[in-house]
Enzyme design. Sequence first.
Site, PDB file in Angstrom:
ATOM      1  CG  HIS A 133       4.994   0.609  -9.005  1.00 44.95           C
ATOM      2  ND1 HIS A 133       4.985   0.811  -7.460  1.00 44.95           N
ATOM      3  CD2 HIS A 133       4.441  -0.510  -9.302  1.00 44.95           C
ATOM      4  CE1 HIS A 133       4.614  -0.522  -6.922  1.00 44.95           C
ATOM      5  NE2 HIS A 133       4.440  -1.255  -7.955  1.00 44.95           N
ATOM      6  CG  ASP A 212      10.176   2.823 -10.675  1.00 43.32           C
ATOM      7  OD1 ASP A 212      11.037   2.018 -11.006  1.00 43.32           O
ATOM      8  OD2 ASP A 212       9.153   2.962 -10.465  1.00 43.32           O
ATOM      9  CD  GLN A 215       8.646  -3.709 -14.311  1.00 41.10           C
ATOM     10  OE1 GLN A 215       9.026  -4.790 -15.019  1.00 41.10           O
ATOM     11  NE2 GLN A 215       7.892  -4.303 -13.229  1.00 41.10           N
ATOM     12  CE  LYS A 238       9.910  -4.680  -9.901  1.00 45.39           C
ATOM     13  NZ  LYS A 238       8.683  -5.575  -9.599  1.00 45.39           N
ATOM     14  CB  CYS A 376       1.433  -1.234  -7.707  1.00 48.02           C
ATOM     15  SG  CYS A 376       1.332  -2.731  -6.546  1.00 48.02           S
TER      16      CYS A 376
HETATM   17  N1  C6P Z   1       6.314  -4.081  -9.628  1.00 45.54           N
HETATM   18  C1  C6P Z   1       4.815  -5.348 -10.869  1.00 45.54           C
HETATM   19  O1  C6P Z   1       4.367  -6.452 -10.650  1.00 45.54           O
HETATM   20  P1  C6P Z   1       9.726  -3.279  -5.429  1.00 45.54           P
HETATM   21  O2  C6P Z   1       8.537  -4.229  -4.949  1.00 45.54           O
HETATM   22  O3  C6P Z   1      10.404  -2.395  -4.380  1.00 45.54           O
HETATM   23  O4  C6P Z   1      10.759  -4.385  -5.969  1.00 45.54           O
HETATM   24  O5  C6P Z   1       9.419  -2.688  -6.885  1.00 45.54           O
HETATM   25  C2  C6P Z   1       8.401  -1.558  -6.690  1.00 45.54           C
HETATM   26  C3  C6P Z   1       8.065  -0.955  -8.091  1.00 45.54           C
HETATM   27  C4  C6P Z   1       8.535   0.352  -8.524  1.00 45.54           C
HETATM   28  N2  C6P Z   1       8.477   0.810  -9.736  1.00 45.54           N
HETATM   29  C5  C6P Z   1       8.043  -0.041 -10.912  1.00 45.54           C
HETATM   30  C6  C6P Z   1       7.880   0.612 -12.226  1.00 45.54           C
HETATM   31  C7  C6P Z   1       7.598  -1.379 -10.723  1.00 45.54           C
HETATM   32  O6  C6P Z   1       7.018  -2.154 -11.587  1.00 45.54           O
HETATM   33  C8  C6P Z   1       7.541  -1.779  -9.288  1.00 45.54           C
HETATM   34  C9  C6P Z   1       7.142  -3.120  -9.047  1.00 45.54           C
HETATM   35  C10 C6P Z   1       5.759  -5.261  -9.650  1.00 45.54           C
HETATM   36  O7  C6P Z   1       4.729  -4.631 -11.761  1.00 45.54           O
HETATM   37  C11 C6P Z   1       5.381  -5.498  -8.365  1.00 45.54           C
HETATM   38  S1  C6P Z   1       3.695  -4.358  -7.899  1.00 45.54           S
END
Ligand code: C6P
Length: 418
Positions: A133, A212, A215, A238, A376
Amino acid sequence: MKTKAAPVAKSTFNVEEIRAQFPILKELVHGKPLVYFDNGATSQKPRRVIKAESTYYATINANVHRGVHTLSTKATEAQEAAREAIRKHINAKHAHEAIFTSGTTAGINLAATSLGQLLLKPGDVVVISGMEHHSNIVPWQLACERHGAVLKVIPITESGEWDGQLADELICQLANCKILAISHVSNTLGTINPVKKLIALAKKKGITTVVDGAQAIAHLDVDVQDLGCDLYAFSGHKAYGPTGTGVLYGREELLSRMPPWQGGGEMIDTVTLEKSTWAKLPFKFEAGTPHIAGIIGLGEAISWMEDYDKSAMAAHEHVLLEHATKELLAIDGLRIIGTAKEKVGVISFVIDGVHHYDLGTLLDQQGIAVRTGHHCTQPLMDRFGVSGTTRASFACFNTIAEVDAMVAGVKKAVKMLR
Ligand code: C6P
């Protein structure tokens, strides 16, 4: 090593009983029952989480770690109880290894800024993978720029997995590789990566590892001691918790050596006009007033998940994944991007002659929420030669009937768009 407490009796998994706890699932969208398949972006919240936040505001709202009055003490206790719930959930050794952040993005930026300062010198290497991401790419690009280091990337195979051999080679053959930053689960492909194996390899080479877990946290049993990682970042929203919350887990010994990334109230021990010294963990990394209501809500979300057998939740989501995969593949011209053996309930697909944006809009007309676009992960889109995909991402409250509604919706949309 602190091990997980003996298992307590868990509620049996009953999807209708679970659905009843999510008020939003009763909403209509364009006059149709909501089918929410955008859990990868943010999951919906059970009533318990919503109530925990509003109860905090209604009964104990006060700043934490700052007052001797009753409300401040209660708010502090509630926040620190959430930290302990998180410690247990991810099997960290100490509660002070869980730093509250605003989400995965903030956690990785903290890691990249602080580790960059601690570890990176000109010519050093940071390794990421090609399925990251943007939140696990850009902070490392910035850190590399700041310190004259180089970013190297593990390539992705046609099925949407790391190229294992090249990953091993990158880790083993680069003398000056200092940091490995990888996702546990891909948000676009759904791939569950063999992070434990790569971390073990990295550890042997003295490489600091950052995972990370954005997910993974809602779908896998995350055990940071078993994974052996140095840092692990995730978002609360999430995992059935509030937006604006997250955690960066870090090994105590590493966190103690890492410099703070933001300065302000509560992260200091002493301040003079010339120099400051830092508070103990975790406060060194928690400058300013935290999102107290959200953290309490996150603690409740974690406790809510703990009430269920996570493997039963995962098995349910896997049934949805298998059913959706089979039914979608029967649609002429549809291709799934991400066909790894080990996946969570995420399906990204493209259809010949159909733009993902148009498909997402027509599905929304039928009350079905999916995400469209690059998610993203632009480098991953480039890897697969597509501008974007349509992505359905499942949670434990989704049903087979909802999958069937989506498949029927896709078929209807394809007829209109071709
Ligand atoms: N992905 C998706 O629709 P935040 O925004 O900080 O809570 O998470 C960022 C982020 C980082 N790593 C991974 C693997 C992610 O999936 C995400 C967030 C969302 O896939 C919003 S872009």
